[in-house]
Design a protein around this motif. Structure first.
Motif, short mmCIF file in Angstrom:
data_model
loop_
_atom_site.label_atom_id
_atom_site.label_comp_id
_atom_site.label_asym_id
_atom_site.label_seq_id
_atom_site.Cartn_x
_atom_site.Cartn_y
_atom_site.Cartn_z
N LEU A 64 16.82 4.52 -11.84
CA LEU A 64 15.37 4.36 -11.72
C LEU A 64 14.59 5.58 -12.19
N TYR A 65 15.27 6.70 -12.38
CA TYR A 65 14.57 7.94 -12.71
C TYR A 65 13.79 7.80 -14.02
N ASP A 66 14.47 7.38 -15.07
CA ASP A 66 13.78 7.26 -16.37
C ASP A 66 12.71 6.18 -16.38
N PRO A 67 12.96 4.98 -15.82
CA PRO A 67 11.88 3.99 -15.78
C PRO A 67 10.63 4.49 -15.06
N ILE A 68 10.82 5.19 -13.93
CA ILE A 68 9.66 5.73 -13.20
C ILE A 68 8.99 6.81 -14.01
N LEU A 69 9.80 7.72 -14.61
CA LEU A 69 9.23 8.82 -15.38
C LEU A 69 8.48 8.31 -16.61
N ILE A 70 9.01 7.28 -17.26
CA ILE A 70 8.36 6.71 -18.44
C ILE A 70 6.99 6.14 -18.07
N ARG A 71 6.89 5.57 -16.89
CA ARG A 71 5.60 5.01 -16.48
C ARG A 71 4.63 6.10 -16.00
N LEU A 72 5.18 7.18 -15.48
CA LEU A 72 4.32 8.32 -15.13
C LEU A 72 3.90 9.10 -16.37
N HIS A 73 4.76 9.08 -17.39
CA HIS A 73 4.52 9.88 -18.60
C HIS A 73 4.92 9.04 -19.82
N PRO A 74 4.04 8.13 -20.26
CA PRO A 74 4.39 7.21 -21.36
C PRO A 74 4.63 7.91 -22.70
N GLN A 75 4.18 9.15 -22.85
CA GLN A 75 4.36 9.87 -24.12
C GLN A 75 5.81 10.33 -24.24
N VAL A 117 15.09 -6.97 -32.24
CA VAL A 117 14.86 -7.67 -33.50
C VAL A 117 13.75 -6.97 -34.24
N PRO A 118 13.93 -6.68 -35.54
CA PRO A 118 12.91 -5.97 -36.27
C PRO A 118 11.63 -6.78 -36.43
N ASP A 119 10.54 -6.09 -36.56
CA ASP A 119 9.22 -6.70 -36.74
C ASP A 119 9.14 -7.26 -38.15
N THR A 120 9.00 -8.58 -38.29
CA THR A 120 9.00 -9.21 -39.61
C THR A 120 7.72 -8.93 -40.37
N SER A 121 6.71 -8.40 -39.70
CA SER A 121 5.46 -8.07 -40.39
C SER A 121 5.59 -6.78 -41.17
N MET A 122 6.62 -6.02 -40.92
CA MET A 122 6.83 -4.76 -41.61
C MET A 122 7.49 -5.03 -42.96
N SER A 123 7.32 -4.13 -43.84
CA SER A 123 7.97 -4.23 -45.15
C SER A 123 9.47 -4.19 -44.97
N VAL A 124 10.20 -5.06 -45.70
CA VAL A 124 11.64 -5.16 -45.52
C VAL A 124 12.38 -3.94 -46.02
N ASP A 125 11.73 -3.12 -46.87
CA ASP A 125 12.43 -1.94 -47.37
C ASP A 125 12.19 -0.73 -46.46
N ARG A 126 11.54 -0.97 -45.35
CA ARG A 126 11.26 0.11 -44.40
C ARG A 126 12.30 0.07 -43.28
N PRO A 127 13.08 1.14 -43.07
CA PRO A 127 14.13 1.12 -42.04
C PRO A 127 13.53 0.94 -40.64
N VAL A 128 14.28 0.25 -39.80
CA VAL A 128 13.83 -0.02 -38.43
C VAL A 128 14.26 1.14 -37.54
N GLN A 129 13.31 1.72 -36.81
CA GLN A 129 13.61 2.83 -35.91
C GLN A 129 13.86 2.30 -34.50
N LEU A 130 14.89 2.81 -33.87
CA LEU A 130 15.24 2.41 -32.52
C LEU A 130 14.19 2.91 -31.53
N ASP A 131 13.83 2.07 -30.59
CA ASP A 131 12.88 2.45 -29.54
C ASP A 131 13.46 3.63 -28.76
N PRO A 132 12.72 4.74 -28.64
CA PRO A 132 13.25 5.91 -27.92
C PRO A 132 13.54 5.64 -26.45
N LYS A 133 12.98 4.56 -25.91
CA LYS A 133 13.25 4.22 -24.51
C LYS A 133 14.53 3.39 -24.36
#
Length: 337
Positions: free
Chosen positions: A105-116, A1-17
């Motif tokens: 489990l590979y990506d969940p573990i890797l994301i926590r080892l490397h959050p960037q 669900v998009p963040d309602t605090s953001m401007s409505v004319d700003r497109p919502v970007q999908l979480d890369p995770k």
């Protein structure tokens, strides 16, 4: 669900995770591997039987099969389609459940080892993530690995048929009755080592190769997935084949009245006896058959996973875009009032 605090004319970007982390990502990994094994199970049957040929016989002993194609042809001639697809149902269950953990489990573990997530993780973190997810999957799913190996090995030339057939349930109950429930975790040690090393090598190599292909002329998407997974599968096959041979031998050895193996006392004993009796090349028995099975299976699995992830992301982005459009429409109506 998009963040309602953001401007409505700003497109919502999908979480890369998205579709990588959590249960959705694990489910996609499970489904991708299950689809792939439907096509590659006959090759798995052949390489399992080749690994069991001439067990503890000298290298000069005549071989029942000249190679993978001969094994497949003989199996098809004697046992039909059911023979070359022996253990398919169990293989689907095994691939789906094991890769829910192994690849899921590979990506969940890797994301926590490397959050960037926008930066490529170092190779050492890829190895840690792959080794951990592979080890967990082997521990949880070892009974399925063992049953699949026994079902597929049964029916090869020179093998004793299992009384009552060789369905997974028949083999499982026979093992529990004759060898005890703990026999379902036979070979767990070598299986954990094999899965941890194999997963670390495959997924790390796949990540590095995909990264190097970003600047190539290969179009992104399916072509990159196929190229990277094919090259990674070659590295994987030669890395894990010695472990595979030992594991298959331990899984399929007969047991005595005390429930202990007759041929090998354990992993170290199996390695020593194979080295003395069959020579070092014994650890690469069936390696070409494994290549023919592992390469297509890795390519299909990782391509299916990539396709499913991209489709999941596309559908989720469409959902977010619709919500964004609805917000814009509502905001426009308010402004008109």
């Amino acid at each position: 669900v998009p963040d309602t605090s953001m401007s409505v004319d700003r497109p919502v970007q999908l979480d890369p995770k998205y579709a990588r982390d959590g249960l959705l990502g694990m489910g996609i990994s499970s489904l991708g591997a299950s689809l792939a094994v439907v096509f590659t199970n006959p090759l798995d049957v052949a390489q399992t039987r080749l690994k069991m040929t001439n067990e503890l016989l000298p290298p000069t002993a005549p071989r029942p099969y000249s190679g993978m194609l001969a094994c497949l042809a003989d199996t098809l001639k004697r046992q039909g389609i059911a023979g070359i697809q022996r253990g398919l149902t169990l293989a689907i269950v095994r691939e789906g459940s094991k890769n829910f953990f192994r690849l899921g489990l590979y990506d969940p573990i890797l994301i926590r080892l490397h959050p960037q997530v926008h930066e490529s993780p170092p190779l050492c973190k890829c190895f840690i993530a792959g080794g951990t997810s592979g080890g967990v999957s082997a521990l949880v799913c070892n009974p399925l690995d063992l049953l699949k190996s026994r079902v597929q090995a049964d029916g090869r030339l020179g093998a004793k048929e299992v009384a009552g057939g060789s369905s997974a349930l028949t083999v499982m109950w026979q093992m529990v009755r004759e060898e005890g429930a703990s026999s379902l975790w036979k070979g767990t040690g070598i299986s954990i080592v094999r899965s941890a090393i194999g997963t670390a090598v495959l997924l790390s190599a796949n990540s590095v190769i995909k990264k190097s292909l970003k600047d190539s002329s290969i179009p992104p998407g399916l072509a990159v997935d196929a190229t990277a997974s094919a090259l990674a599968s070659v590295i994987l096959t030669y890395t894990i084949n010695p472990l595979d041979v030992v594991r298959v031998r331990l899984y399929n050895q007969p047991v005595g009245p005390n429930g202990r193996g007759i041929l090998y006392e354990g992993t170290v004993d199996c390695v020593a006896k194979m080295w003395r009796t069959e020579g070092p090349l014994a650890f690469f028995k069936g390696v070409i058959a494994s290549m023919y099975r592992v390469a297509p299976h890795c390519v299909l699995t990782l391509c299916f996973i990539g396709m499913l992830r991209r489709e999941a992301c596309r559908l989720e982005q469409q959902r977010l875009d619709r919500l964004h459009a609805d917000e814009q429409t509502a905001a426009l109506k308010l402004s008109v009032r």
